[in-house]
Write a protein that holds these residues in place. Structure first.
Motif, PDB file in Angstrom:
ATOM      1  N   MET A 122       0.836  -1.193   0.000  1.00 23.99           N
ATOM      2  CA  MET A 122       0.000   0.000   0.000  1.00 23.99           C
ATOM      3  C   MET A 122       0.877   1.252   0.000  1.00 23.99           C
ATOM      4  O   MET A 122       0.605   2.207  -0.728  1.00 23.99           O
ATOM      5  CB  MET A 122      -0.951   0.014   1.194  1.00 23.99           C
ATOM      6  CG  MET A 122      -1.929   1.179   1.142  1.00 23.99           C
ATOM      7  SD  MET A 122      -3.315   0.979   2.255  1.00 23.99           S
ATOM      8  CE  MET A 122      -4.344  -0.134   1.302  1.00 23.99           C
ATOM      9  N   LEU A 123       1.937   1.228   0.765  1.00 21.17           N
ATOM     10  CA  LEU A 123       2.861   2.355   0.805  1.00 21.17           C
ATOM     11  C   LEU A 123       3.478   2.578  -0.579  1.00 21.17           C
ATOM     12  O   LEU A 123       3.614   3.729  -1.032  1.00 21.17           O
ATOM     13  CB  LEU A 123       3.956   2.109   1.846  1.00 21.17           C
ATOM     14  CG  LEU A 123       4.976   3.224   2.027  1.00 21.17           C
ATOM     15  CD1 LEU A 123       4.298   4.529   2.439  1.00 21.17           C
ATOM     16  CD2 LEU A 123       6.020   2.806   3.061  1.00 21.17           C
ATOM     17  N   ASP A 141      -3.681  16.970   7.176  1.00 21.30           N
ATOM     18  CA  ASP A 141      -2.458  16.563   7.873  1.00 21.30           C
ATOM     19  C   ASP A 141      -2.402  15.053   8.133  1.00 21.30           C
ATOM     20  O   ASP A 141      -1.339  14.462   8.039  1.00 21.30           O
ATOM     21  CB  ASP A 141      -2.325  17.327   9.189  1.00 21.30           C
ATOM     22  CG  ASP A 141      -1.001  17.033   9.861  1.00 21.30           C
ATOM     23  OD1 ASP A 141       0.047  17.213   9.192  1.00 21.30           O
ATOM     24  OD2 ASP A 141      -1.008  16.562  11.020  1.00 21.30           O
ATOM     25  N   ASP A 142      -3.549  14.436   8.437  1.00 22.23           N
ATOM     26  CA  ASP A 142      -3.518  13.007   8.784  1.00 22.23           C
ATOM     27  C   ASP A 142      -3.249  12.093   7.584  1.00 22.23           C
ATOM     28  O   ASP A 142      -3.025  10.905   7.750  1.00 22.23           O
ATOM     29  CB  ASP A 142      -4.800  12.582   9.507  1.00 22.23           C
ATOM     30  CG  ASP A 142      -6.041  12.699   8.643  1.00 22.23           C
ATOM     31  OD1 ASP A 142      -6.048  13.506   7.692  1.00 22.23           O
ATOM     32  OD2 ASP A 142      -7.008  11.978   8.929  1.00 22.23           O
ATOM     33  N   VAL A 143      -3.238  12.662   6.360  1.00 18.18           N
ATOM     34  CA  VAL A 143      -2.902  11.885   5.164  1.00 18.18           C
ATOM     35  C   VAL A 143      -1.902  12.653   4.286  1.00 18.18           C
ATOM     36  O   VAL A 143      -1.826  12.449   3.080  1.00 18.18           O
ATOM     37  CB  VAL A 143      -4.163  11.512   4.342  1.00 18.18           C
ATOM     38  CG1 VAL A 143      -5.034  10.547   5.102  1.00 18.18           C
ATOM     39  CG2 VAL A 143      -4.937  12.751   3.918  1.00 18.18           C
ATOM     40  N   SER A 144      -1.114  13.515   4.919  1.00 15.68           N
ATOM     41  CA  SER A 144      -0.219  14.393   4.165  1.00 15.68           C
ATOM     42  C   SER A 144       0.993  13.678   3.585  1.00 15.68           C
ATOM     43  O   SER A 144       1.675  14.236   2.728  1.00 15.68           O
ATOM     44  CB  SER A 144       0.241  15.552   5.052  1.00 15.68           C
ATOM     45  OG  SER A 144       0.954  15.039   6.171  1.00 15.68           O
ATOM     46  N   THR A 145       1.265  12.474   4.028  1.00 19.64           N
ATOM     47  CA  THR A 145       2.363  11.679   3.473  1.00 19.64           C
ATOM     48  C   THR A 145       1.836  10.285   3.133  1.00 19.64           C
ATOM     49  O   THR A 145       0.818   9.837   3.699  1.00 19.64           O
ATOM     50  CB  THR A 145       3.523  11.523   4.481  1.00 19.64           C
ATOM     51  OG1 THR A 145       3.079  10.712   5.573  1.00 19.64           O
ATOM     52  CG2 THR A 145       4.030  12.877   4.985  1.00 19.64           C
ATOM     53  N   ARG A 149      -1.053   8.105   5.268  1.00 24.52           N
ATOM     54  CA  ARG A 149      -2.241   7.587   4.587  1.00 24.52           C
ATOM     55  C   ARG A 149      -2.319   6.069   4.743  1.00 24.52           C
ATOM     56  O   ARG A 149      -3.376   5.521   5.018  1.00 24.52           O
ATOM     57  CB  ARG A 149      -2.223   7.977   3.113  1.00 24.52           C
ATOM     58  CG  ARG A 149      -3.482   7.548   2.378  1.00 24.52           C
ATOM     59  CD  ARG A 149      -3.527   8.115   0.981  1.00 24.52           C
ATOM     60  NE  ARG A 149      -3.717   9.553   1.024  1.00 24.52           N
ATOM     61  CZ  ARG A 149      -4.753  10.179   0.488  1.00 24.52           C
ATOM     62  NH1 ARG A 149      -5.677   9.515  -0.143  1.00 24.52           N
ATOM     63  NH2 ARG A 149      -4.869  11.476   0.578  1.00 24.52           N
ATOM     64  N   THR A 150      -1.197   5.393   4.589  1.00 19.89           N
ATOM     65  CA  THR A 150      -1.155   3.930   4.731  1.00 19.89           C
ATOM     66  C   THR A 150      -1.591   3.528   6.130  1.00 19.89           C
ATOM     67  O   THR A 150      -2.421   2.621   6.299  1.00 19.89           O
ATOM     68  CB  THR A 150       0.262   3.394   4.440  1.00 19.89           C
ATOM     69  OG1 THR A 150       0.592   3.702   3.080  1.00 19.89           O
ATOM     70  CG2 THR A 150       0.346   1.895   4.655  1.00 19.89           C
ATOM     71  N   GLU A 151      -1.042   4.186   7.138  1.00 19.34           N
ATOM     72  CA  GLU A 151      -1.403   3.851   8.523  1.00 19.34           C
ATOM     73  C   GLU A 151      -2.882   4.090   8.787  1.00 19.34           C
ATOM     74  O   GLU A 151      -3.540   3.293   9.452  1.00 19.34           O
ATOM     75  CB  GLU A 151      -0.531   4.630   9.516  1.00 19.34           C
ATOM     76  CG  GLU A 151       0.886   4.103   9.606  1.00 19.34           C
ATOM     77  CD  GLU A 151       0.950   2.588   9.809  1.00 19.34           C
ATOM     78  OE1 GLU A 151       0.276   2.049  10.713  1.00 19.34           O
ATOM     79  OE2 GLU A 151       1.681   1.937   9.040  1.00 19.34           O
ATOM     80  N   LYS A 152      -3.415   5.173   8.267  1.00 19.17           N
ATOM     81  CA  LYS A 152      -4.832   5.476   8.476  1.00 19.17           C
ATOM     82  C   LYS A 152      -5.719   4.408   7.841  1.00 19.17           C
ATOM     83  O   LYS A 152      -6.676   3.937   8.461  1.00 19.17           O
ATOM     84  CB  LYS A 152      -5.179   6.857   7.918  1.00 19.17           C
ATOM     85  CG  LYS A 152      -6.614   7.253   8.204  1.00 19.17           C
ATOM     86  CD  LYS A 152      -6.885   8.702   7.882  1.00 19.17           C
ATOM     87  CE  LYS A 152      -8.316   9.033   8.282  1.00 19.17           C
ATOM     88  NZ  LYS A 152      -8.601  10.447   8.186  1.00 19.17           N
ATOM     89  N   ASP A 162      -3.608  -8.153  11.416  1.00 17.24           N
ATOM     90  CA  ASP A 162      -2.500  -9.050  11.063  1.00 17.24           C
ATOM     91  C   ASP A 162      -1.491  -8.403  10.118  1.00 17.24           C
ATOM     92  O   ASP A 162      -0.554  -9.044   9.656  1.00 17.24           O
ATOM     93  CB  ASP A 162      -3.021 -10.366  10.474  1.00 17.24           C
ATOM     94  CG  ASP A 162      -3.739 -10.189   9.146  1.00 17.24           C
ATOM     95  OD1 ASP A 162      -3.980  -9.035   8.727  1.00 17.24           O
ATOM     96  OD2 ASP A 162      -4.079 -11.216   8.525  1.00 17.24           O
ATOM     97  N   GLY A 163      -1.697  -7.124   9.819  1.00 17.08           N
ATOM     98  CA  GLY A 163      -0.747  -6.413   8.975  1.00 17.08           C
ATOM     99  C   GLY A 163      -0.944  -6.616   7.487  1.00 17.08           C
ATOM    100  O   GLY A 163      -0.107  -6.203   6.688  1.00 17.08           O
TER     101      GLY A 163
END
Length: 187
Positions: A122-123, A141-145, A149-152, A162-163
């Protein structure tokens, strides 16, 4: 292939595309004429596909993202997109049901084709997407990189934590929270 054959769609392919795409015979014929005119060799190469994407995203670098989309559209993995594959992709992206679009999006994100989307995959897609878009959009800001975005997305979709995302988690995640679709924004 003779000149007449190359300019006319074969009846068997026409019948198949009528069933698969939902387009009318006239629409398919028009698409075929345009496709054949633009790509007389009857297929689209990755290089040509990248040029197409570069026209749509002139302010960024669309090469990597175009490669991922190309891989998804090249259904038989022969390194080209033929007219049939092109029409299947156009059909899904323009008039496909939400689940068809999500399956296609899943396949873009599932870079290695193993049936799961990992954080790294995804990254990779988000990195390619951000390069393609360049500075043409302003992001919260919460998806600025790509990392944020991947973490969100994983926080919202990875139900069993499970990742990795299965197709079901991916589709269910979007159905339960349609705002996730904006985070994935592929098409």
């Amino acid at each position: 292939m003779g000149l007449n054959q190359s300019k006319n769609i074969k009846p068997k392919m026409l019948e198949e595309l009528l069933q698969i795409t939902g387009f009318s015979a006239q629409e398919i014929f028009e698409w075929y004429q345009d496709f054949h005119k633009e790509y007389p060799q009857n297929h689209l190469t990755v290089r040509e596909f990248k040029k197409l994407y570069a026209n749509f995203f002139p302010s960024g670098d669309s090469n990597r993202f175009a490669e991922h989309v190309f891989r998804t559209f090249d259904l038989n993995n022969d390194g080209t997109i033929d007219f049939r594959e092109f029409m299947c992709a156009i059909s899904v992206t323009s008039s496909g049901r939400m689940e068809q679009k999500l399956r296609m999006a899943f396949n873009i994100y599932d870079v290695d084709g193993d049936g799961y989307i990992t954080r790294q995959e995804m990254l990779e897609i988000f990195n390619a997407m951000y390069k393609m878009l360049g500075n043409s959009i302003r992001l919260d800001d919460d998806v600025s990189t790509p990392e944020k975005r991947t973490e969100k997305v994983f926080r919202q979709m990875d139900r069993n934590m499970d990742g990795k995302l299965t197709l079901d988690e991916f589709i269910d995640g979007v159905k339960q929270d349609p705002s996730i679709l904006r985070l994935l924004n592929v098409f």
